[in-house]
Design an enzyme around this catalytic site. Structure first.
Site, PDB file in Angstrom:
ATOM      1  N   ASP A   4     -59.544  17.258  67.467  1.00 13.19           N
ATOM      2  CA  ASP A   4     -58.672  16.850  68.558  1.00 13.19           C
ATOM      3  C   ASP A   4     -59.474  15.856  69.408  1.00 13.19           C
ATOM      4  OD1 ASP A   4     -56.572  16.960  70.531  1.00 13.19           O
ATOM      5  OD2 ASP A   4     -57.840  18.340  71.674  1.00 13.19           O
ATOM      6  N   ASP A   6     -58.648  14.597  73.186  1.00 13.12           N
ATOM      7  CA  ASP A   6     -58.767  14.919  74.612  1.00 13.12           C
ATOM      8  C   ASP A   6     -59.289  16.338  74.806  1.00 13.12           C
ATOM      9  OD1 ASP A   6     -57.542  12.526  76.101  1.00 13.12           O
ATOM     10  OD2 ASP A   6     -56.113  12.914  74.488  1.00 13.12           O
TER      11      ASP A   6
HETATM   12 MG   LIG Z   1     -57.140  18.631  73.511  1.00 15.40          MG
END
Ligand SMILES: [Mg+2]
Length: 209
Positions: A4, A6
């Site tokens: 992922d 962010d």
């Molecule tokens: Mg995230």
């Protein structure tokens, strides 16, 4: 390894959810930072708008996403990598473990963030966005798309996620998932295969995966 972006690679969630809470409040839907994290962290702006408009009972301003990205990208000038993640990537490179990125953010947001922290060259050509699929996280589509694009079976993938939506997406894709509980309460990532709190703990988890 599917990362992922962010909150896992780039330390953007405090800034992003502060801006989002401010914009929703300005639009007549009072939101705190903590509520924005609870409801929207890990999801796309498309699903954020759908949920917020149901709560508000009216359409959000048409330019809300543009203003969000404008404020976010201004703040990205000071963006930092998540502490320790650079060393994790170096180690994966050294061990020949293939990795890619799958994010609910737009390609423009991912590019801006990765460039700001100096990670663009590491991921270029191996970046998958919710823009690329019909259903974003928590649907499995994005992770399955990333795996097939990389030519790897879902059962051979390990996802690193910090949001409940992302962990749910990895579960739905039939992939092993490690939950990064730095900003997220551990119990919200309970369906992950393992939980860790600092990036320095990740290599040991990968070794036993
Ligand atoms: Mg995230």
């Amino acid at each position: 390894m599917i990362f992922d972006n962010d909150g896992v690679l780039v330390d953007s969630e405090r800034l992003a959810n502060t801006i989002l809470a401010d914009l929703l409040t300005e639009a007549g839907l009072p939101y705190t930072f903590d509520e924005a994290v609870r409801d929207f962290m890990g999801g796309s702006m498309v699903s954020m708008r759908q949920q917020a408009e149901v709560k508000l009972g009216a359409p959000l301003p048409a330019d809300l996403e543009d203003r969000y990205h404008q404020r976010l990208f201004d703040g990205f000038a000071r963006l930092q990598p998540v502490p320790g993640v650079r060393e994790v990537l170096d180690q994966l490179d050294a061990e020949g473990i293939t990795y890619c990125l799958a994010s609910s953010g737009t390609h423009r947001r991912i590019h801006t963030a990765l460039t700001a922290v100096g990670f663009w060259e590491r991921f270029e050509g191996r970046i998958y966005s919710s823009e690329d699929v019909q259903h974003g996280k928590p649907a499995p589509d994005l992770f399955l798309y990333a795996a097939s694009s990389m030519g790897v079976k879902p059962t051979d993938c390990v996802v690193v996620e910090d949001s409940p939506l992302g962990v749910a997406a990895a579960n739905a894709a039939g992939m092993k998932v490690f939950g990064f509980a730095a900003m997220t309460a551990e119990e919200k990532l309970a369906s992950a295969d393992a939980i860790f709190h600092q990036m320095t703990a990740l290599p040991a988890l990968i070794r036993v995966a």
